[in-house]
Enzyme design. Structure first.
Site, mmCIF file in Angstrom:
data_model
loop_
_atom_site.group_PDB
_atom_site.id
_atom_site.type_symbol
_atom_site.label_atom_id
_atom_site.label_comp_id
_atom_site.label_asym_id
_atom_site.label_seq_id
_atom_site.Cartn_x
_atom_site.Cartn_y
_atom_site.Cartn_z
ATOM 1 N N TYR A 1 20.071 81.444 55.962
ATOM 2 C CA TYR A 1 20.069 82.664 55.131
ATOM 3 C C TYR A 1 18.767 82.819 54.363
ATOM 4 C CZ TYR A 1 24.803 83.421 56.584
ATOM 5 O OH TYR A 1 25.901 83.664 57.371
ATOM 6 N N GLN B 1 28.331 96.260 57.948
ATOM 7 C CA GLN B 1 28.583 94.842 58.196
ATOM 8 C C GLN B 1 27.290 94.059 57.946
ATOM 9 O OE1 GLN B 1 31.258 94.310 62.001
ATOM 10 N NE2 GLN B 1 30.025 96.158 62.251
ATOM 11 N N ASN B 2 26.183 94.794 57.778
ATOM 12 C CA ASN B 2 24.879 94.155 57.639
ATOM 13 C C ASN B 2 24.693 93.617 56.231
ATOM 14 O OD1 ASN B 2 24.512 95.082 60.237
ATOM 15 N ND2 ASN B 2 23.305 96.853 59.614
ATOM 16 N N HIS C 1 30.444 92.534 54.450
ATOM 17 C CA HIS C 1 30.210 91.121 54.771
ATOM 18 C C HIS C 1 29.236 90.482 53.796
ATOM 19 C CE1 HIS C 1 31.520 91.741 59.254
ATOM 20 N NE2 HIS C 1 32.527 91.743 58.410
ATOM 21 N N CYS D 1 28.666 82.351 43.128
ATOM 22 C CA CYS D 1 28.988 81.066 42.526
ATOM 23 C C CYS D 1 30.285 80.553 43.133
ATOM 24 C CB CYS D 1 29.152 81.220 41.010
ATOM 25 S SG CYS D 1 29.673 79.679 40.238
ATOM 26 N N CYS E 1 24.568 79.133 37.322
ATOM 27 C CA CYS E 1 25.313 80.391 37.350
ATOM 28 C C CYS E 1 25.396 80.975 35.937
ATOM 29 C CB CYS E 1 26.731 80.133 37.872
ATOM 30 S SG CYS E 1 27.838 81.528 37.646
ATOM 31 N N THR F 1 27.207 98.709 66.436
ATOM 32 C CA THR F 1 28.014 97.496 66.332
ATOM 33 C C THR F 1 28.722 97.228 67.659
ATOM 34 O OG1 THR F 1 29.781 96.352 65.115
ATOM 35 C CG2 THR F 1 29.966 98.748 65.301
ATOM 36 N N ASN G 1 25.857 104.074 69.796
ATOM 37 C CA ASN G 1 25.486 102.700 70.089
ATOM 38 C C ASN G 1 24.561 102.647 71.297
ATOM 39 O OD1 ASN G 1 26.167 100.005 68.934
ATOM 40 N ND2 ASN G 1 26.716 99.549 71.070
HETATM 41 C C1 BV8 Z 1 39.009 88.027 58.298
HETATM 42 C C2 BV8 Z 1 28.309 86.788 58.218
HETATM 43 C C3 BV8 Z 1 41.166 87.962 57.298
HETATM 44 C C4 BV8 Z 1 27.225 87.549 57.582
HETATM 45 C C5 BV8 Z 1 29.807 87.624 59.905
HETATM 46 C C6 BV8 Z 1 41.906 90.222 64.036
HETATM 47 C C7 BV8 Z 1 42.105 90.721 62.740
HETATM 48 C C8 BV8 Z 1 41.496 90.116 61.640
HETATM 49 C C9 BV8 Z 1 40.650 89.007 61.847
HETATM 50 C C10 BV8 Z 1 40.452 88.521 63.116
HETATM 51 C C11 BV8 Z 1 41.070 89.119 64.203
HETATM 52 N N1 BV8 Z 1 40.698 88.421 65.308
HETATM 53 C C12 BV8 Z 1 39.849 87.423 64.958
HETATM 54 C C13 BV8 Z 1 39.687 87.439 63.638
HETATM 55 C C14 BV8 Z 1 38.871 86.493 62.879
HETATM 56 C C15 BV8 Z 1 37.402 86.881 62.757
HETATM 57 C C16 BV8 Z 1 36.839 87.556 63.985
HETATM 58 O O1 BV8 Z 1 36.750 88.781 64.037
HETATM 59 N N2 BV8 Z 1 36.423 86.767 64.956
HETATM 60 C C17 BV8 Z 1 35.815 87.329 66.140
HETATM 61 C C18 BV8 Z 1 34.674 86.416 66.600
HETATM 62 C C19 BV8 Z 1 36.898 87.511 67.190
HETATM 63 N N3 BV8 Z 1 37.202 87.719 61.604
HETATM 64 C C20 BV8 Z 1 37.051 87.150 60.392
HETATM 65 O O2 BV8 Z 1 37.124 85.966 60.192
HETATM 66 C C21 BV8 Z 1 36.798 88.095 59.218
HETATM 67 N N4 BV8 Z 1 37.706 87.784 58.160
HETATM 68 O O3 BV8 Z 1 39.486 88.475 59.303
HETATM 69 O O4 BV8 Z 1 39.769 87.692 57.188
HETATM 70 C C22 BV8 Z 1 41.496 89.243 56.633
HETATM 71 C C23 BV8 Z 1 40.992 90.444 57.140
HETATM 72 C C24 BV8 Z 1 41.313 91.632 56.509
HETATM 73 C C25 BV8 Z 1 42.131 91.634 55.391
HETATM 74 C C26 BV8 Z 1 42.634 90.439 54.887
HETATM 75 C C27 BV8 Z 1 42.311 89.246 55.515
HETATM 76 C C28 BV8 Z 1 35.399 87.908 58.654
HETATM 77 C C29 BV8 Z 1 34.378 88.455 59.600
HETATM 78 C C30 BV8 Z 1 32.960 88.359 58.983
HETATM 79 C C31 BV8 Z 1 32.205 87.269 59.657
HETATM 80 N N5 BV8 Z 1 30.819 87.241 59.193
HETATM 81 N N6 BV8 Z 1 28.564 87.352 59.525
HETATM 82 C C32 BV8 Z 1 25.955 87.346 58.358
HETATM 83 O O5 BV8 Z 1 25.601 86.181 58.612
HETATM 84 O O6 BV8 Z 1 25.344 88.371 58.708
HETATM 85 S S1 BV8 Z 1 30.069 88.443 61.342
HETATM 86 C C33 BV8 Z 1 28.658 88.999 62.074
HETATM 87 O O7 BV8 Z 1 29.086 89.869 63.145
HETATM 88 C C34 BV8 Z 1 27.775 89.884 61.190
HETATM 89 O O8 BV8 Z 1 28.321 90.158 59.918
HETATM 90 C C35 BV8 Z 1 27.725 91.188 61.974
HETATM 91 O O9 BV8 Z 1 27.565 92.253 61.147
HETATM 92 C C36 BV8 Z 1 29.046 91.170 62.635
HETATM 93 C C37 BV8 Z 1 29.279 92.154 63.727
HETATM 94 O O10 BV8 Z 1 28.177 92.079 64.621
HETATM 95 P P1 BV8 Z 1 27.370 93.453 64.910
HETATM 96 O O11 BV8 Z 1 26.869 93.971 63.616
HETATM 97 O O12 BV8 Z 1 28.230 94.343 65.715
HETATM 98 O O13 BV8 Z 1 26.143 92.922 65.722
HETATM 99 P P2 BV8 Z 1 26.110 92.564 67.289
HETATM 100 O O14 BV8 Z 1 24.825 91.861 67.562
HETATM 101 O O15 BV8 Z 1 27.399 91.917 67.692
HETATM 102 O O16 BV8 Z 1 26.079 93.986 68.010
HETATM 103 C C38 BV8 Z 1 24.970 94.836 67.817
HETATM 104 C C39 BV8 Z 1 25.270 96.122 68.573
HETATM 105 O O17 BV8 Z 1 24.189 97.033 68.342
HETATM 106 C C40 BV8 Z 1 25.379 95.922 70.071
HETATM 107 O O18 BV8 Z 1 26.490 96.652 70.567
HETATM 108 C C41 BV8 Z 1 24.075 96.512 70.611
HETATM 109 O O19 BV8 Z 1 24.253 97.131 71.881
HETATM 110 C C42 BV8 Z 1 23.777 97.578 69.577
HETATM 111 N N7 BV8 Z 1 22.356 97.892 69.438
HETATM 112 C C43 BV8 Z 1 21.289 97.060 69.592
HETATM 113 N N8 BV8 Z 1 20.145 97.745 69.369
HETATM 114 C C44 BV8 Z 1 20.513 99.027 69.047
HETATM 115 C C45 BV8 Z 1 21.917 99.113 69.081
HETATM 116 N N9 BV8 Z 1 22.584 100.255 68.825
HETATM 117 C C46 BV8 Z 1 21.847 101.337 68.507
HETATM 118 N N10 BV8 Z 1 20.496 101.339 68.440
HETATM 119 C C47 BV8 Z 1 19.799 100.202 68.705
HETATM 120 N N11 BV8 Z 1 18.464 100.219 68.654
#
Ligand code: BV8
Length: 224
Positions: free
Chosen positions: A52, A87-88, A105, A113, A132, A172, A197
């Site tokens: 980070y 999400q960024n 996120h 803290c 803190c 996304t 996208n």
């Molecule tokens: C949670 C940290 C419970 C910050 C990140 C079902 C329901 C609920 C939860 C789950 C579920 N199934 C699974 C889960 C658990 C899990 C999850 O989703 N796992 C996945 C792997 C299956 N989720 C969690 O744990 C979440 N918490 O569920 O808690 C809860 C929920 C609600 C209410 C009560 C309790 C927490 C998720 C957060 C995880 N932290 N990162 C950091 O380091 O940045 S996630 C990480 O992925 C980033 O935050 C990022 O933002 C996020 C998503 O990725 P994208 O932004 O989409 O980026 P990516 O590279 O994947 O895609 C980019 C896209 O852009 C592509 O499509 C590409 O084609 C496109 N692109 C590229 N260039 C361009 C473009 N588009 C346009 N123009 C361009 N030029």
């Protein structure tokens, strides 16, 4: 017109910020399990802090692109009631002039803290953070929502999705929940849904309309 916009890493790609799951993506450099979970931070805090700290330092090298600027303009248009959810964890929406950006996120420029959960603005390395201001403890962590942690302001987001006239998802992959499920929530409550996208996302079939190409071109075209 009530609009909810969700952005992901793709909206910042043309600014030079690496995405997570594209070929040269950020995750390529790090296994998700190595850096974006509380367990990883527990076991190897130095690796996670560096991950980070590097991204925070890199913010100085990037600038908003036309997609960020168009979204900032959208929020000022008469008759538009916009909730911009990202999400960024970069600050490019704010640097483009957007106000009240909801970072579900967390944020790179903030420290959390681990003891009292107070959030503090911070632009340097976390190792240099003072105790803190809330409780005096020194166990600060990145103010980022990791896998298994609850995203920020979920109630506010869900309430906006249920009242939205339009839901637009920009840059996304639809790979991470609960953000990936927002389109279905909005559609179930009557919103018109649009995906902007580079390529079809994992959830593209849930959208009424999908336009594919770079956000820097698609978003200004849509806003204007
Ligand atoms: C949670 C940290 C419970 C910050 C990140 C079902 C329901 C609920 C939860 C789950 C579920 N199934 C699974 C889960 C658990 C899990 C999850 O989703 N796992 C996945 C792997 C299956 N989720 C969690 O744990 C979440 N918490 O569920 O808690 C809860 C929920 C609600 C209410 C009560 C309790 C927490 C998720 C957060 C995880 N932290 N990162 C950091 O380091 O940045 S996630 C990480 O992925 C980033 O935050 C990022 O933002 C996020 C998503 O990725 P994208 O932004 O989409 O980026 P990516 O590279 O994947 O895609 C980019 C896209 O852009 C592509 O499509 C590409 O084609 C496109 N692109 C590229 N260039 C361009 C473009 N588009 C346009 N123009 C361009 N030029």
């Amino acid at each position: 017109m009530r609009i909810v916009v969700l952005t992901g890493a793709g909206v910042s790609a043309e600014s030079g910020v690496p995405t997570f799951r594209d070929a040269d993506g950020l995750w390529e450099g790090h296994r998700v399990e190595d850096v974006a979970t509380p367990e990883a931070f527990e076991m190897q805090p130095g690796v996670v802090q560096r991950f980070y700290d590097e991204r925070r330092a890199a913010l100085a090298l990037v600038a908003p692109n036309p997609a960020h600027t168009a979204l900032a303009r959208l929020g000022t248009l008469p008759g538009v009631d916009l909730l911009l959810v990202t999400q960024n964890i970069d600050d490019l929406h704010e640097r483009a002039g957007a106000t009240d950006v909801l970072h579900m996120h967390g944020e790179l420029l903030s420290a959390l803290c681990a003891s009292c959960r107070s959030r503090c603005r911070w632009a340097g390395d976390l190792a240099d953070f003072p105790p803190c201001p809330g409780c005096g403890m020194t166990d600060l962590r990145p103010d980022v929502v990791w896998f298994g942690e609850i995203p920020y302001q979920m109630e506010r987001i869900q309430s906006a999705l249920m009242r939205a006239d339009v839901f637009v998802s920009i840059g996304t992959s639809g790979a991470v929940y609960p953000a990936a499920g927002f389109v279905q929530m909005a559609a179930a409550c009557g919103a018109r849904t649009l995906e902007l996208n580079l390529v079809p996302s994992e959830g593209t079939s849930f959208f009424d309309e999908a336009r594919h190409g770079p956000a820097g071109r698609l978003v200004p075209d849509w806003v204007d």
